[in-house]
Design a protein around this motif. Sequence first.
Motif, PDB file in Angstrom:
ATOM      1  N   GLY A  17       0.823  -1.206   0.000  1.00 19.86           N
ATOM      2  CA  GLY A  17       0.000   0.000   0.000  1.00 19.86           C
ATOM      3  C   GLY A  17       0.852   1.248   0.000  1.00 19.86           C
ATOM      4  N   LEU A  18       1.874   1.249   0.823  1.00 20.41           N
ATOM      5  CA  LEU A  18       2.784   2.392   0.872  1.00 20.41           C
ATOM      6  C   LEU A  18       3.503   2.574  -0.470  1.00 20.41           C
ATOM      7  CD1 LEU A  18       4.153   4.634   2.540  1.00 20.41           C
ATOM      8  CD2 LEU A  18       5.842   2.922   3.229  1.00 20.41           C
ATOM      9  N   ALA A  19       3.975   1.477  -1.040  1.00 23.18           N
ATOM     10  CA  ALA A  19       4.655   1.548  -2.341  1.00 23.18           C
ATOM     11  C   ALA A  19       3.707   2.057  -3.423  1.00 23.18           C
ATOM     12  CB  ALA A  19       5.198   0.168  -2.725  1.00 23.18           C
ATOM     13  N   SER A  20       2.458   1.633  -3.372  1.00 19.94           N
ATOM     14  CA  SER A  20       1.478   2.072  -4.367  1.00 19.94           C
ATOM     15  C   SER A  20       1.181   3.560  -4.252  1.00 19.94           C
ATOM     16  CB  SER A  20       0.180   1.272  -4.218  1.00 19.94           C
ATOM     17  OG  SER A  20       0.378  -0.081  -4.528  1.00 19.94           O
ATOM     18  N   VAL A  21       1.031   4.039  -3.027  1.00 21.37           N
ATOM     19  CA  VAL A  21       0.751   5.460  -2.819  1.00 21.37           C
ATOM     20  C   VAL A  21       1.953   6.307  -3.246  1.00 21.37           C
ATOM     21  CG1 VAL A  21       0.275   7.215  -1.064  1.00 21.37           C
ATOM     22  CG2 VAL A  21      -1.010   5.073  -1.062  1.00 21.37           C
ATOM     23  N   VAL A  22       3.156   5.851  -2.927  1.00 21.64           N
ATOM     24  CA  VAL A  22       4.355   6.559  -3.365  1.00 21.64           C
ATOM     25  C   VAL A  22       4.426   6.543  -4.891  1.00 21.64           C
ATOM     26  CG1 VAL A  22       6.889   6.463  -3.406  1.00 21.64           C
ATOM     27  CG2 VAL A  22       5.663   6.224  -1.240  1.00 21.64           C
ATOM     28  N   TYR A  23       4.144   5.393  -5.494  1.00 16.48           N
ATOM     29  CA  TYR A  23       4.143   5.298  -6.954  1.00 16.48           C
ATOM     30  C   TYR A  23       3.137   6.279  -7.552  1.00 16.48           C
ATOM     31  CZ  TYR A  23       3.164   3.403 -11.597  1.00 16.48           C
ATOM     32  OH  TYR A  23       2.952   3.267 -12.945  1.00 16.48           O
ATOM     33  N   GLN A  24       1.945   6.330  -6.975  1.00 15.80           N
ATOM     34  CA  GLN A  24       0.905   7.221  -7.496  1.00 15.80           C
ATOM     35  C   GLN A  24       1.297   8.686  -7.369  1.00 15.80           C
ATOM     36  OE1 GLN A  24      -2.664   7.450  -5.132  1.00 15.80           O
ATOM     37  NE2 GLN A  24      -3.870   8.235  -6.823  1.00 15.80           N
ATOM     38  N   ASN A  25       1.755   9.089  -6.198  1.00 14.56           N
ATOM     39  CA  ASN A  25       1.965  10.510  -5.908  1.00 14.56           C
ATOM     40  C   ASN A  25       3.346  11.044  -6.269  1.00 14.56           C
ATOM     41  OD1 ASN A  25      -0.645  11.008  -4.872  1.00 14.56           O
ATOM     42  ND2 ASN A  25      -0.061   9.950  -3.006  1.00 14.56           N
ATOM     43  N   LYS A  26       4.331  10.208  -6.298  1.00 14.72           N
ATOM     44  CA  LYS A  26       5.691  10.683  -6.587  1.00 14.72           C
ATOM     45  C   LYS A  26       6.138  10.281  -7.988  1.00 14.72           C
ATOM     46  CE  LYS A  26       6.460  12.728  -2.738  1.00 14.72           C
ATOM     47  NZ  LYS A  26       6.432  14.165  -2.730  1.00 14.72           N
ATOM     48  N   VAL A  27       6.004   9.032  -8.310  1.00 14.27           N
ATOM     49  CA  VAL A  27       6.515   8.548  -9.586  1.00 14.27           C
ATOM     50  C   VAL A  27       5.574   8.901 -10.737  1.00 14.27           C
ATOM     51  CG1 VAL A  27       7.230   6.490 -10.873  1.00 14.27           C
ATOM     52  CG2 VAL A  27       7.739   6.675  -8.427  1.00 14.27           C
ATOM     53  N   TYR A  28       4.338   8.420 -10.654  1.00 10.85           N
ATOM     54  CA  TYR A  28       3.419   8.558 -11.783  1.00 10.85           C
ATOM     55  C   TYR A  28       2.965  10.000 -11.988  1.00 10.85           C
ATOM     56  CZ  TYR A  28       0.171   7.007 -15.298  1.00 10.85           C
ATOM     57  OH  TYR A  28      -0.464   6.817 -16.495  1.00 10.85           O
ATOM     58  N   LEU A  29       2.585  10.667 -10.923  1.00  7.08           N
ATOM     59  CA  LEU A  29       2.112  12.045 -11.039  1.00  7.08           C
ATOM     60  C   LEU A  29       3.214  12.964 -11.578  1.00  7.08           C
ATOM     61  CD1 LEU A  29      -0.142  14.121 -10.606  1.00  7.08           C
ATOM     62  CD2 LEU A  29       0.668  14.381  -8.259  1.00  7.08           C
ATOM     63  N   GLU A  30       4.424  12.793 -11.081  1.00  4.52           N
ATOM     64  CA  GLU A  30       5.522  13.635 -11.553  1.00  4.52           C
ATOM     65  C   GLU A  30       5.924  13.314 -12.986  1.00  4.52           C
ATOM     66  OE1 GLU A  30       8.764  13.883  -8.786  1.00  4.52           O
ATOM     67  OE2 GLU A  30       7.431  14.476  -7.151  1.00  4.52           O
ATOM     68  N   ALA A  31       5.760  12.044 -13.393  1.00  6.62           N
ATOM     69  CA  ALA A  31       6.139  11.660 -14.753  1.00  6.62           C
ATOM     70  C   ALA A  31       5.108  12.098 -15.787  1.00  6.62           C
ATOM     71  CB  ALA A  31       6.335  10.151 -14.839  1.00  6.62           C
ATOM     72  N   THR A  32       3.829  12.063 -15.400  1.00  4.12           N
ATOM     73  CA  THR A  32       2.771  12.347 -16.380  1.00  4.12           C
ATOM     74  C   THR A  32       2.050  13.664 -16.143  1.00  4.12           C
ATOM     75  OG1 THR A  32       1.055  11.206 -15.102  1.00  4.12           O
ATOM     76  CG2 THR A  32       2.328   9.879 -16.694  1.00  4.12           C
ATOM     77  N   GLY A  33       2.049  14.136 -14.910  1.00  6.00           N
ATOM     78  CA  GLY A  33       1.300  15.338 -14.573  1.00  6.00           C
ATOM     79  C   GLY A  33      -0.197  15.118 -14.515  1.00  6.00           C
ATOM     80  N   VAL A  34      -0.623  13.859 -14.554  1.00  2.78           N
ATOM     81  CA  VAL A  34      -2.048  13.531 -14.548  1.00  2.78           C
ATOM     82  C   VAL A  34      -2.401  12.894 -13.204  1.00  2.78           C
ATOM     83  CG1 VAL A  34      -3.872  12.175 -15.633  1.00  2.78           C
ATOM     84  CG2 VAL A  34      -2.071  13.185 -17.028  1.00  2.78           C
ATOM     85  N   GLU A  35      -3.473  13.398 -12.608  1.00  5.40           N
ATOM     86  CA  GLU A  35      -3.942  12.862 -11.339  1.00  5.40           C
ATOM     87  C   GLU A  35      -5.355  12.334 -11.528  1.00  5.40           C
ATOM     88  OE1 GLU A  35      -4.198  14.147  -6.655  1.00  5.40           O
ATOM     89  OE2 GLU A  35      -3.949  15.686  -8.176  1.00  5.40           O
ATOM     90  N   PHE A  36      -5.597  11.120 -11.065  1.00  4.76           N
ATOM     91  CA  PHE A  36      -6.913  10.517 -11.144  1.00  4.76           C
ATOM     92  C   PHE A  36      -7.538  10.540  -9.757  1.00  4.76           C
ATOM     93  CE2 PHE A  36      -4.638   8.707 -14.733  1.00  4.76           C
ATOM     94  CZ  PHE A  36      -5.559   8.884 -15.757  1.00  4.76           C
ATOM     95  N   ALA A  37      -8.547  11.388  -9.593  1.00  5.15           N
ATOM     96  CA  ALA A  37      -9.191  11.561  -8.289  1.00  5.15           C
ATOM     97  C   ALA A  37      -9.910  10.300  -7.830  1.00  5.15           C
ATOM     98  CB  ALA A  37     -10.172  12.735  -8.343  1.00  5.15           C
ATOM     99  N   ILE A  38     -10.255   9.426  -8.759  1.00  3.49           N
ATOM    100  CA  ILE A  38     -10.978   8.206  -8.385  1.00  3.49           C
ATOM    101  C   ILE A  38     -10.069   7.194  -7.689  1.00  3.49           C
ATOM    102  CG2 ILE A  38     -12.738   8.421 -10.173  1.00  3.49           C
ATOM    103  CD1 ILE A  38     -11.092   6.330 -11.753  1.00  3.49           C
ATOM    104  N   VAL A  39      -8.757   7.343  -7.834  1.00  2.12           N
ATOM    105  CA  VAL A  39      -7.807   6.439  -7.197  1.00  2.12           C
ATOM    106  C   VAL A  39      -7.359   7.093  -5.897  1.00  2.12           C
ATOM    107  CG1 VAL A  39      -5.676   5.138  -7.478  1.00  2.12           C
ATOM    108  CG2 VAL A  39      -7.070   5.647  -9.476  1.00  2.12           C
ATOM    109  N   LYS A  40      -8.028   6.733  -4.819  1.00  6.99           N
ATOM    110  CA  LYS A  40      -7.781   7.351  -3.517  1.00  6.99           C
ATOM    111  C   LYS A  40      -6.753   6.544  -2.718  1.00  6.99           C
ATOM    112  CE  LYS A  40     -12.444   9.317  -3.210  1.00  6.99           C
ATOM    113  NZ  LYS A  40     -12.381   9.714  -4.564  1.00  6.99           N
ATOM    114  N   PRO A  41      -5.801   7.233  -2.079  1.00 11.12           N
ATOM    115  CA  PRO A  41      -4.774   6.529  -1.307  1.00 11.12           C
ATOM    116  C   PRO A  41      -5.335   5.575  -0.250  1.00 11.12           C
ATOM    117  CG  PRO A  41      -4.138   8.808  -1.613  1.00 11.12           C
ATOM    118  CD  PRO A  41      -5.543   8.672  -2.135  1.00 11.12           C
TER     119      PRO A  41
END
Length: 132
Positions: A17-41
């Motif tokens: 869970g921690l790895a997924s949240v870090v992936y979502q907020n640090k890796v993926y968001l910074e790489a794409t600039g896209v945030e999906f509000a439906i994917v909640k931490p």
Amino acid sequence: MFKKALLLGIISGALAGLASVVYQNKVYLEATGVEFAIVKPLNIFAASIAGGLLAAIGFTLLTRFLKAKGEIVFNLLFAILSFASILLPVGYKLPLDAEAPELFYGLAIPMHFFPALGWFTLKPLFFPSKQA
């Protein structure tokens, strides 16, 4: 044995869970600039822990009933179920106003493998190999 498996499931699920949240907020968001509000931490974290708990139950049952073959059957089933679980994000219908919906899969699909990675990584700490 079940207590150790349950503890392994909780810890590996929390790690996933921690790895997924870090992936979502640090890796993926910074790489794409896209945030999906439906994917909640919180949902990601809860799903990862649920996966770890189900893994603990499956591991305990399979090793209890299949003895020496139980672990390899569990590993195979965990890998197969991890791959099968990617059908969930593939089949998910995003809201029509979602920005860059084609990028959703790159966010959601890798997270489905984190619980298995957490389990396989931490398992030797809880159940050391009997080989010398």
